[in-house]
Design a protein around this motif. Sequence first.
Motif, PDB file in Angstrom:
ATOM      1  N   PHE A   1       0.828  -1.190   0.000  1.00 49.50           N
ATOM      2  CA  PHE A   1       0.000   0.000   0.000  1.00 49.50           C
ATOM      3  C   PHE A   1       0.864   1.242   0.000  1.00 49.50           C
ATOM      4  O   PHE A   1       2.050   1.213   0.303  1.00 49.50           O
ATOM      5  CB  PHE A   1      -1.021   0.031   1.144  1.00 49.50           C
ATOM      6  N   THR A   2       0.217   2.333  -0.376  1.00 54.44           N
ATOM      7  CA  THR A   2       0.819   3.655  -0.358  1.00 54.44           C
ATOM      8  C   THR A   2      -0.056   4.533   0.515  1.00 54.44           C
ATOM      9  O   THR A   2      -1.269   4.568   0.347  1.00 54.44           O
ATOM     10  CB  THR A   2       0.890   4.248  -1.782  1.00 54.44           C
ATOM     11  N   ILE A   3       0.570   5.217   1.452  1.00 57.87           N
ATOM     12  CA  ILE A   3      -0.127   6.141   2.339  1.00 57.87           C
ATOM     13  C   ILE A   3       0.435   7.534   2.072  1.00 57.87           C
ATOM     14  O   ILE A   3       1.653   7.704   2.008  1.00 57.87           O
ATOM     15  CB  ILE A   3       0.119   5.777   3.817  1.00 57.87           C
ATOM     16  N   ILE A   4      -0.458   8.487   1.922  1.00 61.39           N
ATOM     17  CA  ILE A   4      -0.040   9.885   1.777  1.00 61.39           C
ATOM     18  C   ILE A   4      -0.785  10.684   2.841  1.00 61.39           C
ATOM     19  O   ILE A   4      -2.011  10.588   2.957  1.00 61.39           O
ATOM     20  CB  ILE A   4      -0.333  10.426   0.365  1.00 61.39           C
ATOM     21  N   ALA A   5      -0.031  11.442   3.635  1.00 59.53           N
ATOM     22  CA  ALA A   5      -0.628  12.224   4.717  1.00 59.53           C
ATOM     23  C   ALA A   5       0.155  13.521   4.910  1.00 59.53           C
ATOM     24  O   ALA A   5       1.319  13.620   4.519  1.00 59.53           O
ATOM     25  CB  ALA A   5      -0.631  11.410   6.011  1.00 59.53           C
ATOM     26  N   LYS A   6      -0.499  14.477   5.538  1.00 59.00           N
ATOM     27  CA  LYS A   6       0.138  15.755   5.849  1.00 59.00           C
ATOM     28  C   LYS A   6       1.042  15.586   7.066  1.00 59.00           C
ATOM     29  O   LYS A   6       0.688  14.929   8.039  1.00 59.00           O
ATOM     30  CB  LYS A   6      -0.906  16.828   6.138  1.00 59.00           C
ATOM     31  N   VAL A   7       2.199  16.218   6.990  1.00 63.19           N
ATOM     32  CA  VAL A   7       3.153  16.238   8.102  1.00 63.19           C
ATOM     33  C   VAL A   7       2.751  17.381   9.033  1.00 63.19           C
ATOM     34  O   VAL A   7       2.401  18.475   8.579  1.00 63.19           O
ATOM     35  CB  VAL A   7       4.599  16.447   7.578  1.00 63.19           C
ATOM     36  N   LYS A   8       2.796  17.125  10.334  1.00 65.77           N
ATOM     37  CA  LYS A   8       2.529  18.194  11.292  1.00 65.77           C
ATOM     38  C   LYS A   8       3.544  19.308  11.055  1.00 65.77           C
ATOM     39  O   LYS A   8       4.723  19.027  10.781  1.00 65.77           O
ATOM     40  CB  LYS A   8       2.656  17.678  12.726  1.00 65.77           C
ATOM     41  N   PRO A   9       3.120  20.562  11.128  1.00 69.98           N
ATOM     42  CA  PRO A   9       4.053  21.675  10.888  1.00 69.98           C
ATOM     43  C   PRO A   9       5.312  21.549  11.739  1.00 69.98           C
ATOM     44  O   PRO A   9       5.256  21.251  12.936  1.00 69.98           O
ATOM     45  CB  PRO A   9       3.238  22.911  11.279  1.00 69.98           C
ATOM     46  N   GLY A  10       6.467  21.743  11.077  1.00 70.32           N
ATOM     47  CA  GLY A  10       7.746  21.710  11.769  1.00 70.32           C
ATOM     48  C   GLY A  10       8.284  20.319  12.067  1.00 70.32           C
ATOM     49  O   GLY A  10       9.302  20.192  12.746  1.00 70.32           O
ATOM     50  N   ARG A  11       7.643  19.275  11.589  1.00 67.80           N
ATOM     51  CA  ARG A  11       8.060  17.916  11.937  1.00 67.80           C
ATOM     52  C   ARG A  11       8.822  17.175  10.834  1.00 67.80           C
ATOM     53  O   ARG A  11       9.162  16.011  11.003  1.00 67.80           O
ATOM     54  CB  ARG A  11       6.844  17.073  12.326  1.00 67.80           C
ATOM     55  N   ALA A  12       9.106  17.817   9.716  1.00 72.87           N
ATOM     56  CA  ALA A  12       9.801  17.134   8.620  1.00 72.87           C
ATOM     57  C   ALA A  12      11.179  16.629   9.055  1.00 72.87           C
ATOM     58  O   ALA A  12      11.559  15.498   8.747  1.00 72.87           O
ATOM     59  CB  ALA A  12       9.923  18.048   7.406  1.00 72.87           C
ATOM     60  N   ASP A  13      11.931  17.464   9.775  1.00 73.51           N
ATOM     61  CA  ASP A  13      13.253  17.023  10.234  1.00 73.51           C
ATOM     62  C   ASP A  13      13.129  15.866  11.217  1.00 73.51           C
ATOM     63  O   ASP A  13      13.971  14.960  11.234  1.00 73.51           O
ATOM     64  CB  ASP A  13      14.027  18.184  10.861  1.00 73.51           C
ATOM     65  N   THR A  14      12.082  15.870  12.038  1.00 70.60           N
ATOM     66  CA  THR A  14      11.841  14.757  12.959  1.00 70.60           C
ATOM     67  C   THR A  14      11.574  13.479  12.166  1.00 70.60           C
ATOM     68  O   THR A  14      12.045  12.401  12.549  1.00 70.60           O
ATOM     69  CB  THR A  14      10.648  15.082  13.888  1.00 70.60           C
ATOM     70  N   MET A  15      10.826  13.601  11.061  1.00 70.12           N
ATOM     71  CA  MET A  15      10.570  12.435  10.196  1.00 70.12           C
ATOM     72  C   MET A  15      11.894  11.902   9.638  1.00 70.12           C
ATOM     73  O   MET A  15      12.136  10.692   9.659  1.00 70.12           O
ATOM     74  CB  MET A  15       9.644  12.806   9.040  1.00 70.12           C
ATOM     75  N   ARG A  16      12.722  12.806   9.154  1.00 70.58           N
ATOM     76  CA  ARG A  16      14.017  12.378   8.605  1.00 70.58           C
ATOM     77  C   ARG A  16      14.864  11.702   9.690  1.00 70.58           C
ATOM     78  O   ARG A  16      15.506  10.696   9.444  1.00 70.58           O
ATOM     79  CB  ARG A  16      14.759  13.564   8.017  1.00 70.58           C
ATOM     80  N   GLU A  17      14.874  12.276  10.879  1.00 71.36           N
ATOM     81  CA  GLU A  17      15.643  11.699  11.976  1.00 71.36           C
ATOM     82  C   GLU A  17      15.106  10.319  12.338  1.00 71.36           C
ATOM     83  O   GLU A  17      15.874   9.420  12.678  1.00 71.36           O
ATOM     84  CB  GLU A  17      15.641  12.624  13.194  1.00 71.36           C
ATOM     85  N   TYR A  18      13.791  10.155  12.254  1.00 74.58           N
ATOM     86  CA  TYR A  18      13.217   8.841  12.522  1.00 74.58           C
ATOM     87  C   TYR A  18      13.744   7.822  11.507  1.00 74.58           C
ATOM     88  O   TYR A  18      14.005   6.672  11.856  1.00 74.58           O
ATOM     89  CB  TYR A  18      11.689   8.868  12.500  1.00 74.58           C
TER      90      TYR A  18
ATOM     91  N   GLN B   1      -4.767   5.772   2.643  1.00 74.34           N
ATOM     92  CA  GLN B   1      -4.275   4.861   1.610  1.00 74.34           C
ATOM     93  C   GLN B   1      -4.663   5.382   0.233  1.00 74.34           C
ATOM     94  O   GLN B   1      -5.789   5.835   0.018  1.00 74.34           O
ATOM     95  CB  GLN B   1      -4.860   3.471   1.826  1.00 74.34           C
ATOM     96  N   CYS B   2      -3.728   5.321  -0.689  1.00 79.03           N
ATOM     97  CA  CYS B   2      -3.963   5.676  -2.085  1.00 79.03           C
ATOM     98  C   CYS B   2      -3.727   4.404  -2.903  1.00 79.03           C
ATOM     99  O   CYS B   2      -2.578   4.106  -3.268  1.00 79.03           O
ATOM    100  CB  CYS B   2      -3.015   6.783  -2.533  1.00 79.03           C
ATOM    101  N   PRO B   3      -4.787   3.636  -3.158  1.00 83.66           N
ATOM    102  CA  PRO B   3      -4.595   2.357  -3.848  1.00 83.66           C
ATOM    103  C   PRO B   3      -4.028   2.535  -5.254  1.00 83.66           C
ATOM    104  O   PRO B   3      -4.373   3.483  -5.956  1.00 83.66           O
ATOM    105  CB  PRO B   3      -6.008   1.763  -3.910  1.00 83.66           C
ATOM    106  N   SER B   4      -3.161   1.624  -5.623  1.00 88.76           N
ATOM    107  CA  SER B   4      -2.632   1.639  -6.979  1.00 88.76           C
ATOM    108  C   SER B   4      -3.697   1.077  -7.919  1.00 88.76           C
ATOM    109  O   SER B   4      -4.621   0.401  -7.487  1.00 88.76           O
ATOM    110  CB  SER B   4      -1.337   0.834  -7.062  1.00 88.76           C
ATOM    111  N   PHE B   5      -3.554   1.376  -9.207  1.00 91.63           N
ATOM    112  CA  PHE B   5      -4.516   0.837 -10.166  1.00 91.63           C
ATOM    113  C   PHE B   5      -3.878  -0.177 -11.106  1.00 91.63           C
ATOM    114  O   PHE B   5      -4.566  -0.864 -11.838  1.00 91.63           O
ATOM    115  CB  PHE B   5      -5.235   1.946 -10.947  1.00 91.63           C
ATOM    116  N   ILE B   6      -2.550  -0.301 -11.053  1.00 90.47           N
ATOM    117  CA  ILE B   6      -1.868  -1.373 -11.772  1.00 90.47           C
ATOM    118  C   ILE B   6      -0.590  -1.684 -11.003  1.00 90.47           C
ATOM    119  O   ILE B   6       0.048  -0.784 -10.453  1.00 90.47           O
ATOM    120  CB  ILE B   6      -1.554  -1.035 -13.246  1.00 90.47           C
ATOM    121  N   GLU B   7      -0.274  -2.956 -10.930  1.00 89.09           N
ATOM    122  CA  GLU B   7       0.972  -3.378 -10.302  1.00 89.09           C
ATOM    123  C   GLU B   7       1.633  -4.404 -11.205  1.00 89.09           C
ATOM    124  O   GLU B   7       0.967  -5.234 -11.817  1.00 89.09           O
ATOM    125  CB  GLU B   7       0.709  -3.958  -8.906  1.00 89.09           C
ATOM    126  N   TYR B   8       2.949  -4.324 -11.258  1.00 94.62           N
ATOM    127  CA  TYR B   8       3.760  -5.166 -12.141  1.00 94.62           C
ATOM    128  C   TYR B   8       4.801  -5.892 -11.309  1.00 94.62           C
ATOM    129  O   TYR B   8       5.326  -5.328 -10.350  1.00 94.62           O
ATOM    130  CB  TYR B   8       4.449  -4.272 -13.177  1.00 94.62           C
TER     131      TYR B   8
END
Length: 177
Positions: free
Chosen positions: A35-52, A141-148
């Motif tokens: 699966f693919t998940i796309i979500a908004k990052v809490k403001p100011g948390r991008a560096d925390t995501m990278r550190e994770y 979740q953003c479902p794919s429509f074709i997988e190879y």
Amino acid sequence: MEIKPAAMVIPKDTSHLEQGKYGPVFPRTPACYGFTIIAKVKPGRADTMREYGNTLAKALEADPYLLAPLKLHYLRWVLFDDDTRFMYQGIFDTDFDKYTEDAVALFGKSGVNTAFENLEGFPEDWKTNPEAFIRFVREHQCPSFIEYGEYPYVTADEIKKALRVKNALSEMLDQLQ
């Protein structure tokens, strides 16, 4: 037995699919499950995501089998739109329900938090409320429509086994020289 590359189209309308505990059970595709998940990052948390990401990489150096219960082939994390959105892509060998339940159990057992805590709308009680965790994932979740798949329907365990056989055969041939 020859393995031929294959693709599968996944319909937009999932109402005819079997329903699991948390929604439609998407079919196993030539790329296995994922699966693919796309979500908004809490403001100011991008560096925390990278550190994770660094934290997870270090944890895997210490224990390369940390994520083994998830039966993963690949994970991909992407920050985009000027670090305001996050994309998580995973390809694995179990269905959605099992993967997400196993992920919650794994995080709880290992004491590791999830990077998802840095995403808007992620439930604070996810460790004790796996249904809320799964609901968040389903909602984003953003479902794919074709997988190879170049090697369709092959599990991670089968790939690892084939590589062990290849390495053993190579070692045996080297000893014959």
